[in-house]
Design an enzyme around this catalytic site. Structure first.
Site, PDB file in Angstrom:
ATOM      1  N   SER A 147      59.348  31.210  72.303  1.00  0.00           N
ATOM      2  CA  SER A 147      58.744  29.936  71.905  1.00  0.00           C
ATOM      3  C   SER A 147      59.403  28.801  72.663  1.00  0.00           C
ATOM      4  CB  SER A 147      58.939  29.709  70.397  1.00  0.00           C
ATOM      5  OG  SER A 147      58.556  28.394  70.031  1.00  0.00           O
TER       6      SER A 147
ATOM      7  N   TYR B 128      64.307  29.278  63.197  1.00  0.00           N
ATOM      8  CA  TYR B 128      63.291  29.952  64.012  1.00  0.00           C
ATOM      9  C   TYR B 128      63.585  29.746  65.492  1.00  0.00           C
ATOM     10  CZ  TYR B 128      58.656  30.751  66.109  1.00  0.00           C
ATOM     11  OH  TYR B 128      57.619  31.186  66.894  1.00  0.00           O
TER      12      TYR B 128
END
Length: 247
Positions: A142, A156
């Protein structure tokens, strides 16, 4: 015919990748954890389009379930030549000072340990050292790994930082064994994951801050993953493709 395993393939980027790879001739193993109906729908769409697919249930953070999933793949006539590590979780937006150990560990178990376990099992089957015919792995990271996701998902983002490091290290370990390992780093993509963070409309809220002024579609990420898996990327390993609209 050859087999591609996609983890977390019942929705979002995983679903789009399953459909894309099926169109390119792979037999697609659609991994899911909980939503059996959604996984079955992906399989049905692929079969209706003339492709080959089947679903396989496993929580990738559970070592026994991962081993069982790969043992199931071993029973098929086709060799595993592609792995897309895509399954991931996040929780409601939070600052670091409000995180609990339970939440942090749950994120790391799925997003990091799960990727390691699937890579481990794939390498055992693909590596020329073990009699395999080679293959390719794409890890879905990501843009958060670069940006940190402050005030929202630092846990995350940190898990995706670990995925980046896994990609680099594993690529170097297995480059001489016929296995390529690469990574995509999506940014703001229209997927159901944002609802898990408590803000389904997050992409539309922040898209004006992106250089391209729009969010991305899962299909755009899927096409990049498919290219990295293909022979067109035969000399590419240890690389990162940014899919974040310029951010």
């Amino acid at each position: 015919m050859a087999l591609a395993l996609i983890t977390g393939a019942s929705r979002g980027i995983g679903r789009a990748t399953a459909l894309q790879l099926a169109q390119e001739g792979y037999t697609v193993a659609v991994n899911y954890h909980q939503n059996e109906a959604a996984a079955a729908d992906v399989v049905n769409v692929i079969v209706a389009q003339g492709g080959r697919a089947f679903s396989v249930r496993a929580d990738i953070g559970d070592e026994e379930q991962v081993e069982a999933m790969f043992a199931l793949l071993d029973k098929r006539q086709e060799p595993l030549i592609a792995l897309v590590n895509n399954a991931g979780i996040l929780f409601t937006q939070s600052t670091v000072e409000n995180l609990t150990a339970e939440r942090i560990n749950r994120v790391l178990t799925t997003n990091v340990t799960g990727y390691f376990l699937c890579c481990r099992e794939a390498v055992k089957r693909m590596s020329s050292k073990h009699g395999g015919n080679g293959g390719a792995i794409v890890n879905v990271s990501s843009a958060a790994s670069r940006l940190g996701a402050p005030f929202e998902y630092v846990d995350y983002a940190a898990s995706k930082g670990a995925v980046d490091t896994l990609t680099t290290g594993l690529a170097l370990e297995v480059a001489a064994q016929g296995i390529r390992v690469n990574c995509v780093r999506p940014g703001l993509i229209y997927t159901e994951m944002h609802a898990s963070g408590g803000e389904p409309g997050r992409v539309d809220r922040v898209k004006s801050m992106l250089p391209m002024q729009r969010g991305g579609q899962p299909e755009e990420v899927a096409q990049a993953i498919a290219w990295l898996l293909s022979e067109k990327a035969s000399y590419v390993t240890g690389s990162f493709l940014e899919l974040a609209g310029g951010k």
